[in-house]
Design a protein around this motif. Structure first.
Motif, PDB file in Angstrom:
ATOM      1  N   ASP A 173      88.766  66.017  41.729  1.00 30.37           N
ATOM      2  CA  ASP A 173      88.817  65.799  40.284  1.00 30.37           C
ATOM      3  C   ASP A 173      87.613  66.429  39.591  1.00 30.37           C
ATOM      4  OD1 ASP A 173      91.199  64.359  40.485  1.00 30.37           O
ATOM      5  OD2 ASP A 173      90.176  62.413  40.577  1.00 30.37           O
ATOM      6  N   GLU A 174      87.776  66.714  38.301  1.00 30.87           N
ATOM      7  CA  GLU A 174      86.704  67.283  37.475  1.00 30.87           C
ATOM      8  C   GLU A 174      85.442  66.434  37.596  1.00 30.87           C
ATOM      9  OE1 GLU A 174      85.086  70.028  34.870  1.00 30.87           O
ATOM     10  OE2 GLU A 174      87.186  70.055  35.491  1.00 30.87           O
ATOM     11  N   ARG A 213      98.000  76.648  47.124  1.00 31.34           N
ATOM     12  CA  ARG A 213      96.930  77.228  46.298  1.00 31.34           C
ATOM     13  C   ARG A 213      95.674  76.354  46.269  1.00 31.34           C
ATOM     14  NH1 ARG A 213      98.574  81.078  42.114  1.00 31.34           N
ATOM     15  NH2 ARG A 213      96.891  80.072  40.962  1.00 31.34           N
ATOM     16  N   PHE A 214      95.337  75.793  47.426  1.00 34.58           N
ATOM     17  CA  PHE A 214      94.117  74.981  47.550  1.00 34.58           C
ATOM     18  C   PHE A 214      93.095  75.699  48.415  1.00 34.58           C
ATOM     19  CE2 PHE A 214      96.496  71.165  46.256  1.00 34.58           C
ATOM     20  CZ  PHE A 214      95.535  70.521  45.483  1.00 34.58           C
ATOM     21  N   ARG A 264      93.349  66.684  45.869  1.00 35.94           N
ATOM     22  CA  ARG A 264      92.631  67.433  44.840  1.00 35.94           C
ATOM     23  C   ARG A 264      91.260  66.817  44.527  1.00 35.94           C
ATOM     24  NH1 ARG A 264      95.763  69.074  39.568  1.00 35.94           N
ATOM     25  NH2 ARG A 264      97.246  68.994  41.248  1.00 35.94           N
ATOM     26  N   THR A 266      92.725  79.312  42.592  1.00 33.91           N
ATOM     27  CA  THR A 266      92.784  78.364  43.700  1.00 33.91           C
ATOM     28  C   THR A 266      92.033  77.090  43.302  1.00 33.91           C
ATOM     29  OG1 THR A 266      92.866  80.180  45.276  1.00 33.91           O
ATOM     30  CG2 THR A 266      92.230  78.055  46.145  1.00 33.91           C
ATOM     31  N   ARG A 267      92.623  75.949  43.605  1.00 35.72           N
ATOM     32  CA  ARG A 267      92.014  74.654  43.273  1.00 35.72           C
ATOM     33  C   ARG A 267      91.264  74.107  44.484  1.00 35.72           C
ATOM     34  NH1 ARG A 267      97.457  71.823  42.142  1.00 35.72           N
ATOM     35  NH2 ARG A 267      97.830  73.074  43.956  1.00 35.72           N
ATOM     36  N   ASP A 268      90.224  73.335  44.223  1.00 31.25           N
ATOM     37  CA  ASP A 268      89.480  72.703  45.317  1.00 31.25           C
ATOM     38  C   ASP A 268      90.201  71.448  45.791  1.00 31.25           C
ATOM     39  OD1 ASP A 268      87.472  74.584  45.273  1.00 31.25           O
ATOM     40  OD2 ASP A 268      86.094  73.383  44.074  1.00 31.25           O
TER      41      ASP A 268
END
Length: 185
Positions: free
Chosen positions: A60-61, A99-100, A58, A18-20
């Motif tokens: 980012d890194e 998928r967040f 999203r 899962t992505r933030d």
């Protein structure tokens, strides 16, 4: 405000991979009441096309949740990042379809921003008042049919009826939590 049943969703478990994501609930005074901007997502987007959402996306890194929420609001609706006073976060919400893990962030600006929407990403901006969101007549329900495996399932979908738009799913759930917190103050 969660659709029921909500297949594939466990409120106590966030799946691997899962992505933030971050979204901004930006409140501001306008016409003697408090408002917030919502976006109708553009038809060219990959996920949630045509749906109503909070400005967000999203993380980012290396970026903080708060910085991502403000950056996304600046990119999508033209809010000057330096004008936003951060107030805090709400409960993170897992969104299975994209998928967040969405982190809602609350911010304040002292007057209505001059919006400048990113046309390819935002079809339009709607600006409900908190009064509208608190009005029980604004909350409606419909039954939708979803397919899971080989069977059809009737799903009860609550939504806010705002400016001829259905505000449902994750956005409605986040707004409902925000309204509940305000009601307790």
């Amino acid at each position: 405000m969660a659709p029921t049943p909500r297949a594939g969703w466990d409120p106590f478990k966030v799946p691997e991979g899962t992505r933030d994501g971050a979204a901004l609930i930006l409140i501001y005074p306008h016409h003697d009441t408090i408002h917030l901007p919502l976006t109708v997502r553009g038809s060219g987007l990959r996920n949630h096309t045509g749906q109503v959402s909070l400005p967000g996306g999203r993380v980012d890194e290396g970026e903080s949740i708060e910085a991502a929420a403000i950056r996304e609001a600046e990119e999508e609706i033209g809010v000057a990042r330096e004008s936003v006073q951060l107030l805090g976060r709400l409960t993170p919400l897992h969104i299975p379809v994209s998928r967040f893990l969405l982190y809602p962030v609350v911010g304040f600006v002292p007057s209505r921003p001059v919006f400048n929407r990113a046309e390819w990403e935002v079809a339009r901006i709607i600006e409900p008042s908190l009064r509208q969101l608190h009005d029980p007549a604004t909350v409606k329900r419909e039954t939708q049919t979803r397919t899971a495996g080989n069977q059809s399932i009737a799903v009860d979908v609550p939504f806010f009826d705002i400016d001829s738009e259905k505000v449902w799913g994750a956005t409605a759930m986040v707004l409902a939590e925000f309204c509940a917190i305000l009601a307790d103050l």
